[in-house]
Design an enzyme around this catalytic site. Structure first.
Site, PDB file in Angstrom:
ATOM      1  N   LYS A 100       2.813   2.096   2.464  1.00 59.38           N
ATOM      2  CA  LYS A 100       2.813   2.635   3.836  1.00 59.38           C
ATOM      3  C   LYS A 100       3.795   1.845   4.693  1.00 59.38           C
ATOM      4  O   LYS A 100       3.973   0.658   4.505  1.00 59.38           O
ATOM      5  CB  LYS A 100       1.425   2.459   4.478  1.00 59.38           C
ATOM      6  CG  LYS A 100       0.355   3.398   3.993  1.00 59.38           C
ATOM      7  CD  LYS A 100      -0.994   3.088   4.676  1.00 59.38           C
ATOM      8  CE  LYS A 100      -1.312   4.067   5.769  1.00 59.38           C
ATOM      9  NZ  LYS A 100      -2.722   4.014   6.198  1.00 59.38           N
ATOM     10  N   LYS A 135       0.834  -1.212   0.000  1.00 58.79           N
ATOM     11  CA  LYS A 135       0.000   0.000   0.000  1.00 58.79           C
ATOM     12  C   LYS A 135       0.868   1.261   0.000  1.00 58.79           C
ATOM     13  O   LYS A 135       0.364   2.376   0.038  1.00 58.79           O
ATOM     14  CB  LYS A 135      -0.896   0.030   1.254  1.00 58.79           C
ATOM     15  CG  LYS A 135      -1.974  -1.010   1.293  1.00 58.79           C
ATOM     16  CD  LYS A 135      -3.094  -0.666   2.283  1.00 58.79           C
ATOM     17  CE  LYS A 135      -2.722  -0.712   3.697  1.00 58.79           C
ATOM     18  NZ  LYS A 135      -3.854  -0.567   4.628  1.00 58.79           N
TER      19      LYS A 135
END
Ligand code: C2G
Length: 136
Positions: A46, A44
Protein backbone atom coordinates in the site's frame (compact mmCIF):
# COMPACT_ATOMS: atom_id res chain seq x y z
CA UNK A 1 -8.53 -0.23 33.33
CA UNK A 2 -9.36 -2.30 30.25
CA UNK A 3 -6.93 -1.54 27.43
CA UNK A 4 -7.80 -2.05 23.76
CA UNK A 5 -5.37 -2.21 20.84
CA UNK A 6 -5.95 -2.02 17.09
CA UNK A 7 -3.84 -1.48 13.97
CA UNK A 8 -4.19 0.06 10.54
CA UNK A 9 -3.03 2.54 7.93
CA UNK A 10 -5.92 4.99 8.54
CA UNK A 11 -5.15 6.89 5.33
CA UNK A 12 -7.55 9.66 4.28
CA UNK A 13 -9.39 9.26 7.57
CA UNK A 14 -13.09 8.55 6.96
CA UNK A 15 -16.22 7.55 8.87
CA UNK A 16 -15.44 3.85 8.47
CA UNK A 17 -12.27 4.38 10.46
CA UNK A 18 -14.09 6.55 13.01
CA UNK A 19 -16.81 3.90 13.45
CA UNK A 20 -14.14 1.29 14.09
CA UNK A 21 -12.20 3.42 16.57
CA UNK A 22 -15.38 4.49 18.40
CA UNK A 23 -16.55 0.88 18.84
CA UNK A 24 -13.04 -0.27 19.77
CA UNK A 25 -12.82 2.37 22.50
CA UNK A 26 -16.28 1.37 23.78
CA UNK A 27 -14.84 -2.10 24.51
CA UNK A 28 -12.55 -0.65 27.18
CA UNK A 29 -11.19 2.47 28.80
CA UNK A 30 -8.00 3.11 26.85
CA UNK A 31 -7.37 2.70 23.12
CA UNK A 32 -3.94 2.16 21.59
CA UNK A 33 -3.67 2.43 17.81
CA UNK A 34 -0.77 0.89 15.90
CA UNK A 35 -0.49 3.16 12.84
CA UNK A 36 1.28 1.57 9.88
CA UNK A 37 4.50 3.38 9.00
CA UNK A 38 5.14 4.32 5.37
CA UNK A 39 7.81 1.62 5.19
CA UNK A 40 5.45 -1.05 6.54
CA UNK A 41 2.77 0.05 4.10
CA UNK A 42 5.19 -0.73 1.27
CA UNK A 43 5.50 -4.22 2.76
CA UNK A 44 1.67 -4.37 2.77
CA UNK A 45 1.68 -3.30 -0.88
CA UNK A 46 0.00 0.00 0.00
CA UNK A 47 1.09 3.59 -0.57
CA UNK A 48 -0.72 5.98 1.74
CA UNK A 49 -1.68 9.43 0.47
CA UNK A 50 -0.71 11.03 3.79
CA UNK A 51 2.69 10.29 5.35
CA UNK A 52 2.90 8.47 8.68
CA UNK A 53 3.48 11.59 10.82
CA UNK A 54 0.31 13.23 9.44
CA UNK A 55 -1.79 10.07 9.82
CA UNK A 56 -0.49 9.78 13.41
CA UNK A 57 -1.43 13.41 14.13
CA UNK A 58 -4.95 12.88 12.79
CA UNK A 59 -5.42 9.78 14.94
CA UNK A 60 -4.07 11.56 18.04
CA UNK A 61 -6.64 14.32 17.53
CA UNK A 62 -9.54 11.87 17.92
CA UNK A 63 -11.38 11.67 21.23
CA UNK A 64 -11.44 7.85 21.02
CA UNK A 65 -7.67 7.43 20.69
CA UNK A 66 -5.40 7.53 23.74
CA UNK A 67 -2.06 6.49 22.26
CA UNK A 68 -0.67 6.03 18.75
CA UNK A 69 2.33 3.75 18.23
CA UNK A 70 4.13 2.89 14.96
CA UNK A 71 3.23 -0.40 13.30
CA UNK A 72 6.48 -1.43 11.59
CA UNK A 73 6.01 -5.14 10.88
CA UNK A 74 3.57 -8.09 11.09
CA UNK A 75 5.41 -9.64 14.05
CA UNK A 76 5.15 -6.89 16.68
CA UNK A 77 1.58 -7.47 17.87
CA UNK A 78 2.33 -10.03 20.67
CA UNK A 79 5.07 -7.79 22.06
CA UNK A 80 2.83 -4.71 21.83
CA UNK A 81 0.05 -6.57 23.63
CA UNK A 82 2.52 -7.46 26.38
CA UNK A 83 4.28 -4.09 26.57
CA UNK A 84 1.07 -2.04 26.53
CA UNK A 85 -0.90 -4.49 28.71
CA UNK A 86 -3.64 -4.81 26.10
CA UNK A 87 -6.69 -6.84 27.17
CA UNK A 88 -8.48 -6.72 23.83
CA UNK A 89 -7.25 -6.79 20.23
CA UNK A 90 -9.78 -5.35 17.75
CA UNK A 91 -9.90 -5.29 13.94
CA UNK A 92 -12.56 -4.85 11.28
CA UNK A 93 -14.02 -8.15 10.09
CA UNK A 94 -12.26 -7.92 6.74
CA UNK A 95 -9.49 -9.40 8.89
CA UNK A 96 -11.73 -12.03 10.51
CA UNK A 97 -9.69 -15.06 11.59
CA UNK A 98 -6.34 -13.62 10.50
CA UNK A 99 -5.30 -12.71 14.05
CA UNK A 100 -6.86 -15.58 16.02
CA UNK A 101 -3.36 -16.62 17.11
CA UNK A 102 -3.42 -13.57 19.40
CA UNK A 103 -6.13 -15.26 21.52
CA UNK A 104 -3.31 -16.75 23.63
CA UNK A 105 -2.42 -13.20 24.71
CA UNK A 106 -5.74 -11.31 24.91
CA UNK A 107 -9.35 -11.23 23.72
CA UNK A 108 -9.67 -10.94 19.92
CA UNK A 109 -12.71 -9.17 18.48
CA UNK A 110 -13.57 -8.52 14.84
CA UNK A 111 -16.10 -5.73 14.32
CA UNK A 112 -18.32 -5.39 11.24
CA UNK A 113 -16.68 -3.21 8.65
CA UNK A 114 -18.57 -0.03 7.67
CA UNK A 115 -19.93 -0.63 4.17
CA UNK A 116 -19.40 1.55 1.11
CA UNK A 117 -16.45 3.61 2.26
CA UNK A 118 -12.70 3.08 1.87
CA UNK A 119 -9.59 5.20 1.43
CA UNK A 120 -8.96 3.66 -2.02
CA UNK A 121 -12.51 4.39 -3.22
CA UNK A 122 -12.15 7.98 -2.05
CA UNK A 123 -8.84 8.32 -3.91
CA UNK A 124 -10.34 6.80 -7.07
CA UNK A 125 -13.34 9.15 -6.90
CA UNK A 126 -11.13 12.23 -6.57
CA UNK A 127 -8.95 11.05 -9.47
CA UNK A 128 -12.05 10.60 -11.66
CA UNK A 129 -13.30 14.09 -10.75
CA UNK A 130 -9.89 15.51 -11.66
CA UNK A 131 -10.03 13.80 -15.07
CA UNK A 132 -13.52 15.19 -15.77
CA UNK A 133 -12.62 18.75 -14.70
CA UNK A 134 -9.34 18.54 -16.65
CA UNK A 135 -11.25 17.60 -19.86
CA UNK A 136 -13.74 20.51 -19.52
N1 C2G B 1 -12.35 -0.30 8.47
C1 C2G B 1 -13.71 -0.42 8.70
N2 C2G B 1 -14.58 0.00 7.76
C2 C2G B 1 -14.14 0.55 6.60
C3 C2G B 1 -12.75 0.69 6.37
C4 C2G B 1 -11.87 0.25 7.32
O1 C2G B 1 -14.13 -0.92 9.76
N3 C2G B 1 -15.06 0.95 5.67
C5 C2G B 1 -11.42 -0.78 9.50
C6 C2G B 1 -10.53 -1.92 9.01
O2 C2G B 1 -11.22 -3.16 9.10
C7 C2G B 1 -9.36 -1.83 9.99
C8 C2G B 1 -9.28 -0.31 10.28
O3 C2G B 1 -10.54 0.26 9.87
O4 C2G B 1 -9.68 -2.51 11.20
C9 C2G B 1 -8.15 0.36 9.52
O5 C2G B 1 -8.33 0.07 8.14
P1 C2G B 1 -7.06 0.27 7.17
O6 C2G B 1 -6.46 1.59 7.41
O7 C2G B 1 -7.48 -0.13 5.79
O8 C2G B 1 -6.06 -0.83 7.76
P2 C2G B 1 -5.39 -2.03 6.96
O9 C2G B 1 -4.72 -1.53 5.75
O10 C2G B 1 -6.43 -3.07 6.85
O11 C2G B 1 -4.21 -2.47 7.94
O12 C2G B 1 -1.86 -5.18 11.02
C10 C2G B 1 -3.14 -4.79 10.55
C11 C2G B 1 -3.02 -3.86 9.37
O13 C2G B 1 -2.17 -2.78 9.66
C12 C2G B 1 -4.41 -3.36 8.98
Amino acid sequence: MRRVITYGTFDILHYGHINLLKRAKALGDYLIVGCSTDEFNLMKGKKAFYPYQERKKLLESLRYVDLVIPEENWEQKPLDIKNYYADVFVMGDDWAGKFDFLKQYCDVIYLPRTPDVSSSNTKNYINECDKISFRQ
